[in-house]
Scaffold this motif. Structure first.
Motif: not given
Length: 502
Positions: A27, A29, A31-33, A55-56, A58-60, A267, A428
């Motif tokens: 993995n 990519n 994480p989105s969060s 790279e982050f 768009n990550t919350s 995530d 995770n």
């Protein structure tokens, strides 16, 4: 406010390191969060570093802590290891990798031109560090093992003198690139030379050196600075709440449950709760919470004038150290094996694997925040008094009552290496702990290193040191890097009861 920390620049190609930890290895990519448990040094610096990586973008990012970030008097929590009047900043390590990492951090600590620089406004003081060791003696011996507590290590440690001499070699090597840095380090071959440099009329150790490239930082003020940097990014959501347990399914961690029964999901969950980490995750014997003694004395203006000119002094054989006083408060402390506090917890930590049974007996911090009458054990106070008698023998100072004492809780590992890695058996879940009482000096750089590890690009020199190590649970746990004083195997409750039985 503009941060003084340099922006991280990623290379155009990312090399994925190969580790023994195969969890989530495919993995790549982001994480989105991301949910970070703990707003101490590791947690807060990681949150900041994440906001600075493209790279982050768009990550919350959420940080959860039991203290309220909107209240300066309670955030970060006053009983956290990262909150205090002072912490030593030193490249003086027997291990070259940590020496070089602090050398990198000090370039940022020394930036003081602007009020917004980390080292400005009294946050960093390069007063010098006097490193000493006693004549070589046998390593201390532990009492027989006690269930849930510490017990004797199976391997021989460096002596304090060994550590001091290796440290001397490393800082001398690092400073050799710059004549101005090199001339600020000087060997002190005997007690008389140590006494002269200390300047208090006292001495300590049989051999040592002075490094005027090291010093100390106001830890509380530096954490406040870091929080302000994070807050101004507008990227991090802070939540006040006490984590009860980690939420999980059959294979991975999905979030956390709070005491008020709220559930937060993400995530990726990163547990960076310092000495409290073992309360949430069974660390399989890799790290244990240990309490360390600190004492504070009010001093006179005349004493401030004398002691304010001294360097930090650290005896690596006894673990005793004193930091120059400010505002007429003198701090004395001991970097030791410490006290464990084994307790049966109501909510068991996440087991080592989905098929394992939780270990309910965990060493957990006991602090004055929840026990206002808590005092340090008598054996610890005796050692602190010995430091005052030896290092700062001013009339009337040695027996003066402490205005405050405190137990500072470390997350100790066997080798004093940090534990920064993905969990090998739970998807995770990322763990950043094992500060071992020496992490704070890395504040300017450790967040970026942790994010490197999240991206599976752990710095090569730390790849093995910081990795999750399987099968440690059956072994006794002492930190045996040569820098610890005191006696191994002490249990806090037993030591406190000794005072009652006198």
């Amino acid at each position: 406010m503009t941060s003084s920390l340099p922006q991280h620049s990623s290379s155009s190609t990312t090399t994925t390191t190969t580790t023994t930890n195969n969890n989530n290895k495919n993995n790549t990519n982001p994480p989105s969060s991301i949910l970070i448990v703990g707003s101490g040094l590791f947690g807060l610096s990681t949150a900041y570093a994440l906001t600075r990586r493209h790279e982050f973008i768009n990550t919350s990012i959420t940080v959860i802590d039991r203290s309220d970030p909107s209240s300066q008097s309670t955030f970060p929590s006053p009983d956290a290891a990262s909150i205090d009047t002072s912490r030593i900043v030193r490249a003086d390590y027997a291990d070259h990798a940590y020496a070089a990492l602090c050398d990198e951090a000090q370039l940022i600590w020394r930036q003081q031109d602007k009020p917004t620089d980390l080292g400005a406004q009294g946050r960093y003081h390069e007063t010098g560090l006097l490193v000493v060791g006693d004549a070589t003696s046998a390593a201390p011996v532990a009492d027989p093992p006690v269930e849930g507590g510490a017990s004797e290590s199976s391997h021989k440690k460096l002596t304090g003198m060994d550590y001091a001499r290796k440290s001397w070699e490393n800082v001398s090597s690092l400073a050799s690139r710059d004549p101005m840095l090199a001339e600020r380090i000087r060997e002190l071959p005997n007690a008389d030379a140590i006494c002269e440099v200390l300047g208090t009329g006292g001495s300590s150790g049989a051999w040592g050196y002075i490094n005027y490239n090291s010093g100390w930082t106001d830890a509380g003020a530096s954490m406040a600075w870091l929080y302000e940097q994070v807050r101004q990014t507008g990227r991090v959501n802070f939540i006040a709440g006490t984590v009860e347990s980690l939420e999980h399914d059959d294979t991975g961690v999905t979030g956390v449950r709070l005491q008020d029964q709220r559930v937060l999901t993400a995530d990726l969950v990163m547990v960076a709760a310092g000495a409290w980490t073992g309360s949430f995750v069974d660390l399989d014997g890799q790290a244990v919470a240990t309490g360390q003694v600190l004492g504070y004395l009010n001093i006179t203006e005349e004493e401030q004038e004398i002691l304010g000119k001294m360097p930090v002094i650290l005896n690596l054989s006894s673990g005793l150290f004193i930091i120059p006083p400010t505002n007429r408060v003198l701090k004395v402390a001991r970097h030791a094996y410490g006290y464990t506090n084994p307790r049966t917890v109501h909510f068991p930590p996440l087991p080592v694997s989905p098929t394992a049974t939780s270990n309910c007996l965990v060493s957990i911090p006991r602090t004055s925040l929840h026990d206002p009458d808590l005092v340090i054990p008598a054996e610890g106070e005796t050692d602190l008094r010995a430091a005052l008698r030896e290092m700062t023998p001013l009339p009337g100072l040695v027996d003066r009552p402490f205005t405050k004492t405190r137990l500072c809780w470390y997350s100790d590992t066997r080798t004093a290496d940090f534990l920064i890695d993905y969990h090998p058996h739970w998807k995770n879940l990322f763990v950043a702990t094992g500060d071992s009482g020496h992490a704070f000096k890395f504040l300017p750089v450790i967040g970026d290193k942790i994010v490197d590890c999240i991206q599976r690009n752990c710095p090569p020199e730390f790849k093995e040191k910081w990795a999750w190590k399987e099968g440690e649970g059956a072994k006794a746990l002492f930190t045996e890097d040569g820098s610890r004083g005191g006696k191994p195997g002490l249990i806090l409750e037993e030591e406190l009861l000794k005072a009652l039985s006198v």
